[in-house]
Design a protein around this motif. Structure first.
Motif, PDB file in Angstrom:
ATOM      1  N   ARG A   1       0.837  -1.202   0.000  1.00 47.85           N
ATOM      2  CA  ARG A   1       0.000   0.000   0.000  1.00 47.85           C
ATOM      3  C   ARG A   1       0.872   1.252   0.000  1.00 47.85           C
ATOM      4  NH1 ARG A   1      -4.810  -0.026   4.077  1.00 47.85           N
ATOM      5  NH2 ARG A   1      -5.347  -1.634   2.544  1.00 47.85           N
TER       6      ARG A   1
ATOM      7  N   SER B   1      -4.675   8.693   0.720  1.00 44.02           N
ATOM      8  CA  SER B   1      -3.581   7.809   1.080  1.00 44.02           C
ATOM      9  C   SER B   1      -3.351   7.817   2.589  1.00 44.02           C
ATOM     10  CB  SER B   1      -2.299   8.224   0.345  1.00 44.02           C
ATOM     11  OG  SER B   1      -1.234   7.342   0.653  1.00 44.02           O
TER      12      SER B   1
ATOM     13  N   ASP C   1      -1.992  -3.195  -3.976  1.00 40.17           N
ATOM     14  CA  ASP C   1      -2.411  -2.735  -2.655  1.00 40.17           C
ATOM     15  C   ASP C   1      -2.522  -3.939  -1.739  1.00 40.17           C
ATOM     16  OD1 ASP C   1      -3.248  -1.164  -0.568  1.00 40.17           O
ATOM     17  OD2 ASP C   1      -4.986  -0.328  -1.592  1.00 40.17           O
TER      18      ASP C   1
END
Length: 440
Positions: free
Chosen positions: A83, A92, A164
């Motif tokens: 991530r 984020s 991710d």
């Protein structure tokens, strides 16, 4: 004969370190737990004449051995996380919300609770603070069973958004372990200052400005700088033949650790934090490249060897006097920390409604319990206690060593037995939840 048996046990332990991760996947036991047991057997053998496993007599070795083990683990954690953390994107930051909560709420609560518990049982305040700070971080070494497996790499050119983390629990525990080893350092320095300079009123302002803020900033900046420069060297040089990523040389990961740590420590910052940040930035420089997997694989092997050494020493020391100064307070602290303080502080820090459109806003109740419980205590604790006791004279240092050994052994046993059933239970819950949504 004792030397020959040492070689034999060392070879068996190394073979176990290689084979166990695959063998114990489906049983309620962890690799660290087995290696600790081998260390106990090692400690039952006659030691060479004049040799002692007293940590006070080997402080410098313990500092550097634990330091190297944690540094390697931190780079591995930084490279393993898929991530991204983009500083200029609010989404984020929100995707890392569980990490910030564990760092900003759970860790200070753990430090305060353990310190107050120790102080309430008659331990000197600076020693109690050191105990709380050393036991607060989730260990990046021994917590590998509940962390992400490694970097997912794809063909170059694939967008970052396609890479991710899929497991929020493993992501939260991995990212927490990567950051809180560096962020526990200010509280170690507070304990040292309390011992050497007296009451907090004499040093609190300097501690806040430099140890709590300044050195953290230098650590983050130093790690980011080294990671950015190395990213350019590894992936972006104009001539392809000079790019280490295309040459596939994983030893560069070790160079990254040493450079980030050395530069940041010379500048006065926290090197542990710098190494993790360096790994993150290096990972972000070309997220789909298979070179990340090569570096992570090399780091993982090196970490296995260093962890093997530390667990053998812990097990051997446990049967050769390390636990001699433990008492009922040591047992109480271990049990309360593992079964109450960490789970409660983790649960509180992760409180919030889960939002499927922004999965990091919160966790399901089951995910919160698992994340809160698995705050494994380990090799970082050895480093912090050895470092602090080498810098200042703490009251009850022998008791302190025995107590942290009790906590570490208890954590290895409890979390090692619980990890497989807990993760299997969580996966069954997730499967049932997905089926319920599909049927709805």
């Amino acid at each position: 004969m004792a030397v020959d048996m040492t070689w034999l046990l060392g070879g068996v332990a190394l073979l176990l370190a290689v084979f166990l991760p695959t063998l114990v996947r489906s049983v309620p036991i962890s690799t660290p737990l087995v290696l600790l047991g081998v260390g106990v057997l090692f400690g039952l053998m006659p030691l060479p004449e004049g040799f002692s496993l007293d940590p006070a007599m080997h402080n410098t070795f313990l500092v550097h051995a634990a330091e190297a083990t944690v540094l390697v683990a931190l780079m591995g954690v930084g490279l393993a996380l898929d991530r991204p953390l983009r500083l200029r994107h609010g989404s984020s930051w929100r995707a890392w919300a569980a990490t910030w909560r564990l760092l900003g709420v759970a860790m200070p609560l753990c430090i305060a609770a353990v310190a107050l518990l120790g102080w309430g049982m008659g331990i000197a305040a600076p020693t109690a603070l050191l105990l709380g700070a050393a036991l607060a971080p989730t260990d990046p070494v021994l917590a590998s069973d509940v962390q992400v497996a490694g970097p997912e790499t794809q063909e170059m050119g694939v967008g970052d958004e396609e890479i991710d983390e899929s497991d929020e629990v493993r992501f939260a525990l991995t990212s927490e372990a990567g950051l809180n080893d560096g962020l526990a350092f200010p509280f170690i320095y507070a304990a040292i200052a309390w011992t050497m300079e007296g009451a907090p009123s004499h040093w609190a302002l300097k501690w806040i400005g430099w140890d709590l803020i300044g050195k953290v900033a230098i650590g983050a900046a130093g790690g980011a700088l080294v990671g950015w420069v190395l990213g350019k060297l590894f992936f972006r040089l104009p001539h392809k033949q000079y790019r280490l990523a295309d040459a596939g040389e994983p030893l560069a990961a070790l160079a990254a650790i040493m450079t980030a740590y050395g530069l940041t420590e010379v500048a006065g910052g926290y090197g542990f934090l710098a190494v993790f940040v360096c790994g993150l930035v290096l990972r972000a420089s070309e997220r789909g490249h298979s070179y990340h997997a090569d570096m992570h694989s090399f780091i993982e092997r090196l970490e296995q060897i260093l962890t093997l050494l530390m667990l053998l020493l812990l097990g051997a020391s446990a049967t050769n006097g390390l636990l001699a100064h433990a008492d009922w307070r040591s047992v109480v602290i271990a049990l309360v920390l593992i079964f109450l303080i960490r789970p409660a502080s983790g649960w509180i820090s992760l409180a919030g409604r889960r939002d499927d459109t922004d999965r990091a806003v919160g966790l399901t109740s089951q995910e919160r319990w698992v994340t809160a419980f698995f705050g494994v205590r380990g090799i970082g604790t050895v480093f912090y206690v050895a470092y602090a006791t080498g810098k200042a004279s703490f009251d009850g240092a022998e008791w302190l060593w025995s107590t942290v050994a009790v906590v570490m052994i208890a954590s290895v046993v409890v979390h090692g037995i619980a990890v497989t059933p807990a993760m299997n239970w969580l996966e069954r819950h997730r499967t049932n939840h997905r089926r319920a949504l599909a049927d709805a």
